[in-house]
Design an enzyme around this catalytic site. Structure first.
Site, PDB file in Angstrom:
ATOM      1  N   CYS A  49     -60.722  58.434 -36.157  1.00 47.21           N
ATOM      2  CA  CYS A  49     -61.302  59.406 -37.080  1.00 47.21           C
ATOM      3  C   CYS A  49     -61.092  58.958 -38.532  1.00 47.21           C
ATOM      4  CB  CYS A  49     -60.748  60.815 -36.897  1.00 47.21           C
ATOM      5  SG  CYS A  49     -61.099  61.532 -35.268  1.00 47.21           S
ATOM      6  N   LEU A  78     -64.055  60.690 -34.047  1.00 40.28           N
ATOM      7  CA  LEU A  78     -63.884  59.965 -32.793  1.00 40.28           C
ATOM      8  C   LEU A  78     -63.325  60.978 -31.808  1.00 40.28           C
ATOM      9  CD1 LEU A  78     -63.855  57.388 -31.064  1.00 40.28           C
ATOM     10  CD2 LEU A  78     -61.554  56.931 -31.939  1.00 40.28           C
ATOM     11  N   ASN A 126     -56.612  63.139 -39.445  1.00 44.38           N
ATOM     12  CA  ASN A 126     -56.772  62.001 -38.549  1.00 44.38           C
ATOM     13  C   ASN A 126     -55.444  61.835 -37.823  1.00 44.38           C
ATOM     14  OD1 ASN A 126     -56.766  58.410 -39.140  1.00 44.38           O
ATOM     15  ND2 ASN A 126     -57.294  59.514 -37.295  1.00 44.38           N
ATOM     16  N   GLY A 132     -48.163  47.263 -28.689  1.00 45.66           N
ATOM     17  CA  GLY A 132     -46.709  47.125 -28.787  1.00 45.66           C
ATOM     18  C   GLY A 132     -46.161  46.986 -30.189  1.00 45.66           C
TER      19      GLY A 132
END
Length: 551
Positions: free
Chosen positions: A2, A50, A75, A356
């Site tokens: 977003c 999104l 967001n 990661g």
């Protein structure tokens, strides 16, 4: 990911300002909205969506019937939204996790709100009754936020620099700065809706235990068991998604462990599709080979994205534009991520991507930690790296992944996990028997989650692992930029670029690209990432350090 965008006190027409919002539309490919606010005609909120959770009612700017005076764009992902609802009796009107932000603010104010969010976020909340704007950003700055301010009170907020640099503010001197991670800011609007900063608070420190309720198992006296439980919980809570989940996989211990826990936890929570994993590299890539072994062991639907030297070099312009950075190691490390993200967007239905990042900073995994003068120095450096992650690795992950309309999730930066690790004796976190990240590896050694050769695989930088041991990506870049930058350019480098002057032709080339896209914004990168305790070097690659070793 977003994208958020907001302006307050604009003297230009909103219709003239609004196109700037769409420079970040890549962050939210599902829907876009730019809207003025009732009775505040020179204020505006923009959002690029999104859709991860509640794609129907999760569109923003967000308002709810019980609090119509509150407007918000944010967001992020709030992993404890349901726990907050249970604890405080909030009555949600959507299934969107971000609604918790409105209820927390209404319950206890901005600082209470930020302290009680378990997740990653950048928000802009406007209380029209109090004429106050509140900004907030998560502890490690996983979600980005920049603000532009002028001397006469114009305020603009955006997820990326792109959406701010062409705003119209009538010649008033302006400043663009990143919102500091772990902070909230409060602005008061006058009668003309001009903004004045009235408060800036740090709501959370990286080593401070969070105040919200935990879903992790109670901690005992065994550090290895605690690391396992906290890491597992960090992954499991991040499975919250109505879109397909996948994992970036380099074959190193960090991404492999995350992928293994995602696969295991997905089965436990009833996810009925096979987890996709993604590896990227050039022919002969050490990561491609290592990741393939892990994927076979885990039984994932594995995808290998192979790109050539020429393709990697051709993508440099696009990478610098998305990254909004000229840092050498950030750009080098973006190449594999760039081609993976592009592939995921174009060839699969995965939208949420686990990675990661954060493990090297938390567990002292960088090769240069072998050169630390003592344990205390290593501990200080680890904390410094975590504090500045938003300038480098976290920035790279966010900008490249969001550049292709995907969302990145980073369990190693879970607040419960990080605060616990940082509370341990520094000797436990330091290199043991010449092996970095010994604590993390030992915690999962007897679990069978990964092959032991993967769990104990030596550290390989992502910017190196995408290439072969024979011909490293940084050598390719050096050869390429040697022809693009002259000796005369280097003689004049410190005069042309007095802030962070380039020390190599590669650095000069990246800086020149950056200035083409973002002229005058170089100070947003306060320093360039380099290994510590490694002498007078201008080369950040781990392959150049004496402690580097191959598996």
């Amino acid at each position: 990911m977003c994208g958020i965008w907001a302006i307050f006190g604009s003297e230009a027409k909103i219709s003239e300002q609004a196109p700037n919002s769409f420079t970040i539309s890549h962050r939210g490919p599902d829907a876009s909205c730019v809207t003025t606010i009732n009775h505040f005609t020179n204020c505006c909120l923009g959002f690029h969506h999104l859709a991860i959770n509640d794609g129907v009612f999760g569109m923003q700017p967000m308002r709810v019937r019980s609090m119509p005076h509150l407007w918000m764009v944010y967001n992020g992902e709030i992993y404890n939204c349901k726990l907050l609802q249970e604890e405080f009796g909030f009555k949600y009107q959507t299934n969107c996790d971000g609604e918790a932000i409105l209820h927390c603010y209404n319950h206890g104010g901005a600082e209470f709100l930020a302290k009680h969010l378990d997740g990653v976020f950048a928000f802009c909340l406007f209380d029209t009754e109090k004429r106050r704007v509140f900004l907030g950003r998560d502890t490690f700055g996983v979600r980005p936020a920049f603000r532009l301010t002028t001397e006469d009170g114009f305020l603009a907020v955006c997820s990326e620099i792109k959406g701010l640099q062409n705003l119209i503010h009538n010649g008033a001197a302006s400043t663009i700065e990143a919102l500091s991670p772990g902070h909230t800011e409060e602005y008061l609007l006058d009668d003309d809706n001009k903004a004045r900063l009235v408060d800036r608070e740090r709501f959370h420190f990286q080593a401070q235990p969070p105040v919200y309720k935990t879903i992790a198992e109670p901690l005992g006296n065994d550090p290895l068991a605690n690391v396992r439980n906290l890491m597992t919980a960090a992954v499991k809570k991040r499975l919250m998604s109505q879109r397909r989940i996948g994992c970036l996989l380099s074959g190193g211990v960090d991404s492999s462990l995350v992928a293994a826990l995602v696969v295991k936890s997905a089965r436990e929570v009833g996810i009925d599709y096979t987890i996709q994993t993604f590896a990227a590299g050039m022919p002969g890539s050490t990561d491609i080979i290592a990741a393939r072994k892990v994927a076979e062991y885990l039984g994932t639907e594995h995808h290998e994205v192979i790109f050539s030297e020429e393709e990697g070099l051709a993508a440099l312009n696009d990478m610098v534009y998305h990254l909004e950075s000229y840092d050498i190691i950030t750009i080098r490390g973006a190449v594999g991520l760039y081609f993976v993200a592009k592939y995921i967007r174009e060839k699969t239905d995965t939208v949420v991507v686990f990675s990661g990042e954060g493990a090297d900073e938390l567990y002292q995994g960088y090769i240069y930690f072998h050169n630390a003068p003592d344990v205390k120095a290593a501990d200080r450096e680890s904390r410094r790296l975590l504090q500045d992650l938003y300038l480098f690795d976290v920035l790279r992950g966010d900008r490249i992944i969001s550049g292709f309309g995907l969302e990145l999730r980073l369990p190693f930066l879970d607040h419960e996990l990080t605060s616990y690790i940082l509370s341990l004796d520094p000797n436990i976190r330091h290199i043991v028997d010449g092996i970095e990240k010994h604590l993390l590896r030992s915690a999962f050694d007897a679990t069978g989650l990964l092959p032991r050769e993967t769990l104990w695989r030596p550290k390989e930088s992502f910017s190196d692992g995408v290439s072969s041991n024979v011909r490293s990506w940084h050598h390719i870049l050096r050869e390429f930029t040697d022809d693009k930058v002259t000796d005369a350019d280097m003689m004049n480098a410190s005069r042309k670029f007095p802030h962070n002057p380039p020390k190599s032709k590669e650095a000069f080339y990246f800086r020149r690209l950056f200035e083409d896209f973002f002229p005058g914004k170089a100070d947003l990168i306060p320093y360039l990432w380099m290994p510590k305790w490694s002498g007078e070097t201008t080369e950040p690659s781990a392959r150049n350090l004496k402690a580097y070793r191959t598996a």
